[in-house]
Write a protein that holds these residues in place. Structure first.
Motif, PDB file in Angstrom:
ATOM      1  N   GLU A  36       0.832  -1.211   0.000  1.00 28.06           N
ATOM      2  CA  GLU A  36       0.000   0.000   0.000  1.00 28.06           C
ATOM      3  C   GLU A  36       0.861   1.254   0.000  1.00 28.06           C
ATOM      4  OE1 GLU A  36      -3.295   0.391  -0.357  1.00 28.06           O
ATOM      5  OE2 GLU A  36      -3.384  -1.771  -0.696  1.00 28.06           O
ATOM      6  N   ALA A  37       1.937   1.249   0.780  1.00 30.70           N
ATOM      7  CA  ALA A  37       2.822   2.418   0.836  1.00 30.70           C
ATOM      8  C   ALA A  37       3.486   2.651  -0.519  1.00 30.70           C
ATOM      9  CB  ALA A  37       3.876   2.228   1.917  1.00 30.70           C
ATOM     10  N   SER A  38       3.876   1.580  -1.199  1.00 29.41           N
ATOM     11  CA  SER A  38       4.549   1.752  -2.485  1.00 29.41           C
ATOM     12  C   SER A  38       3.603   2.286  -3.551  1.00 29.41           C
ATOM     13  CB  SER A  38       5.184   0.446  -2.937  1.00 29.41           C
ATOM     14  OG  SER A  38       4.217  -0.491  -3.287  1.00 29.41           O
ATOM     15  N   ARG A  39       2.316   2.034  -3.421  1.00 26.83           N
ATOM     16  CA  ARG A  39       1.343   2.566  -4.391  1.00 26.83           C
ATOM     17  C   ARG A  39       1.184   4.070  -4.246  1.00 26.83           C
ATOM     18  NH1 ARG A  39      -2.550  -2.193  -3.082  1.00 26.83           N
ATOM     19  NH2 ARG A  39      -1.749  -3.745  -4.510  1.00 26.83           N
ATOM     20  N   ARG A  40       1.479   4.596  -3.072  1.00 25.25           N
ATOM     21  CA  ARG A  40       1.327   6.036  -2.838  1.00 25.25           C
ATOM     22  C   ARG A  40       2.578   6.811  -3.219  1.00 25.25           C
ATOM     23  NH1 ARG A  40      -1.144   3.881   1.887  1.00 25.25           N
ATOM     24  NH2 ARG A  40       0.801   4.163   2.998  1.00 25.25           N
ATOM     25  N   LYS A  41       3.708   6.138  -3.415  1.00 19.57           N
ATOM     26  CA  LYS A  41       4.965   6.814  -3.715  1.00 19.57           C
ATOM     27  C   LYS A  41       5.181   6.946  -5.214  1.00 19.57           C
ATOM     28  CE  LYS A  41       7.533   5.405   0.347  1.00 19.57           C
ATOM     29  NZ  LYS A  41       8.718   4.705   0.815  1.00 19.57           N
ATOM     30  N   ALA A  42       5.890   7.964  -5.592  1.00 24.85           N
ATOM     31  CA  ALA A  42       6.229   8.167  -6.994  1.00 24.85           C
ATOM     32  C   ALA A  42       7.414   7.297  -7.401  1.00 24.85           C
ATOM     33  CB  ALA A  42       6.559   9.626  -7.241  1.00 24.85           C
ATOM     34  N   GLY A  43       8.171   6.837  -6.468  1.00 28.49           N
ATOM     35  CA  GLY A  43       9.338   5.995  -6.721  1.00 28.49           C
ATOM     36  C   GLY A  43       9.876   5.482  -5.405  1.00 28.49           C
ATOM     37  N   PRO A  44      10.944   4.719  -5.433  1.00 27.43           N
ATOM     38  CA  PRO A  44      11.449   4.143  -4.181  1.00 27.43           C
ATOM     39  C   PRO A  44      11.883   5.203  -3.166  1.00 27.43           C
ATOM     40  CG  PRO A  44      12.942   3.679  -6.003  1.00 27.43           C
ATOM     41  CD  PRO A  44      11.723   4.312  -6.580  1.00 27.43           C
ATOM     42  N   ASP A  45      12.383   6.333  -3.644  1.00 26.70           N
ATOM     43  CA  ASP A  45      12.816   7.397  -2.738  1.00 26.70           C
ATOM     44  C   ASP A  45      11.997   8.664  -2.913  1.00 26.70           C
ATOM     45  OD1 ASP A  45      14.914   5.792  -1.805  1.00 26.70           O
ATOM     46  OD2 ASP A  45      16.159   6.356  -3.515  1.00 26.70           O
ATOM     47  N   GLY A  46      10.998   8.627  -3.787  1.00 27.01           N
ATOM     48  CA  GLY A  46      10.268   9.834  -4.149  1.00 27.01           C
ATOM     49  C   GLY A  46       9.180  10.219  -3.178  1.00 27.01           C
ATOM     50  N   PRO A  47       8.629  11.383  -3.397  1.00 23.15           N
ATOM     51  CA  PRO A  47       7.535  11.883  -2.560  1.00 23.15           C
ATOM     52  C   PRO A  47       6.218  11.197  -2.918  1.00 23.15           C
ATOM     53  CG  PRO A  47       7.950  13.412  -4.334  1.00 23.15           C
ATOM     54  CD  PRO A  47       8.985  12.319  -4.451  1.00 23.15           C
ATOM     55  N   ASP A  48       5.176  11.677  -2.354  1.00 22.67           N
ATOM     56  CA  ASP A  48       3.824  11.200  -2.658  1.00 22.67           C
ATOM     57  C   ASP A  48       3.549  11.393  -4.146  1.00 22.67           C
ATOM     58  OD1 ASP A  48       1.121  10.678  -2.766  1.00 22.67           O
ATOM     59  OD2 ASP A  48       0.540  12.217  -1.348  1.00 22.67           O
ATOM     60  N   ALA A  49       2.960  10.385  -4.783  1.00 29.15           N
ATOM     61  CA  ALA A  49       2.690  10.459  -6.220  1.00 29.15           C
ATOM     62  C   ALA A  49       1.771  11.624  -6.571  1.00 29.15           C
ATOM     63  CB  ALA A  49       2.095   9.140  -6.702  1.00 29.15           C
ATOM     64  N   THR A  50       0.853  11.977  -5.683  1.00 30.61           N
ATOM     65  CA  THR A  50      -0.050  13.101  -5.931  1.00 30.61           C
ATOM     66  C   THR A  50       0.740  14.403  -6.047  1.00 30.61           C
ATOM     67  OG1 THR A  50      -1.753  11.970  -4.684  1.00 30.61           O
ATOM     68  CG2 THR A  50      -2.072  14.311  -5.054  1.00 30.61           C
ATOM     69  N   GLU A  51       1.751  14.559  -5.211  1.00 28.91           N
ATOM     70  CA  GLU A  51       2.581  15.764  -5.244  1.00 28.91           C
ATOM     71  C   GLU A  51       3.291  15.885  -6.590  1.00 28.91           C
ATOM     72  OE1 GLU A  51       6.565  17.392  -2.986  1.00 28.91           O
ATOM     73  OE2 GLU A  51       5.232  16.049  -1.900  1.00 28.91           O
ATOM     74  N   VAL A  52       3.805  14.804  -7.091  1.00 30.32           N
ATOM     75  CA  VAL A  52       4.489  14.822  -8.384  1.00 30.32           C
ATOM     76  C   VAL A  52       3.500  15.148  -9.496  1.00 30.32           C
ATOM     77  CG1 VAL A  52       5.779  13.440 -10.058  1.00 30.32           C
ATOM     78  CG2 VAL A  52       6.282  13.222  -7.639  1.00 30.32           C
ATOM     79  N   GLY A  53       2.332  14.503  -9.494  1.00 30.15           N
ATOM     80  CA  GLY A  53       1.328  14.766 -10.517  1.00 30.15           C
ATOM     81  C   GLY A  53       0.856  16.201 -10.501  1.00 30.15           C
ATOM     82  N   ASP A  54       0.651  16.744  -9.317  1.00 24.08           N
ATOM     83  CA  ASP A  54       0.196  18.134  -9.209  1.00 24.08           C
ATOM     84  C   ASP A  54       1.238  19.110  -9.731  1.00 24.08           C
ATOM     85  OD1 ASP A  54      -2.166  17.261  -8.161  1.00 24.08           O
ATOM     86  OD2 ASP A  54      -1.672  17.760  -6.078  1.00 24.08           O
TER      87      ASP A  54
END
Length: 61
Positions: A36-54
């Motif tokens: 579940e945590a990996s689905r929320r991340k943009a990558g192994p060391d990245g921030p929240d995927a939503t932050e990247v998309g925004d």
């Protein structure tokens, strides 16, 4: 190809270990939490995927 039915052909060709539990001592709950945590991340060391998309949705400037 190996006899392991959980391993995809590509992962087998690349010599990757099968996905799933890393070892018998890891609980099912821990595996689910990690998944579940990996689905929320943009990558192994990245921030929240939503932050990247925004970031890409904002107008330049």
């Amino acid at each position: 190809m190996s006899d392991d039915r959980t391993q995809s052909e590509g992962r087998d060709d690349n010599g990757a270990i099968p996905g799933g539990k890393p070892d018998a001592s890891t609980s099912d709950a821990a595996v689910r939490r990690t998944g579940e945590a990996s689905r929320r991340k943009a990558g192994p060391d990245g921030p929240d995927a939503t932050e990247v998309g925004d970031t890409f949705k904002r107008p330049p400037g």
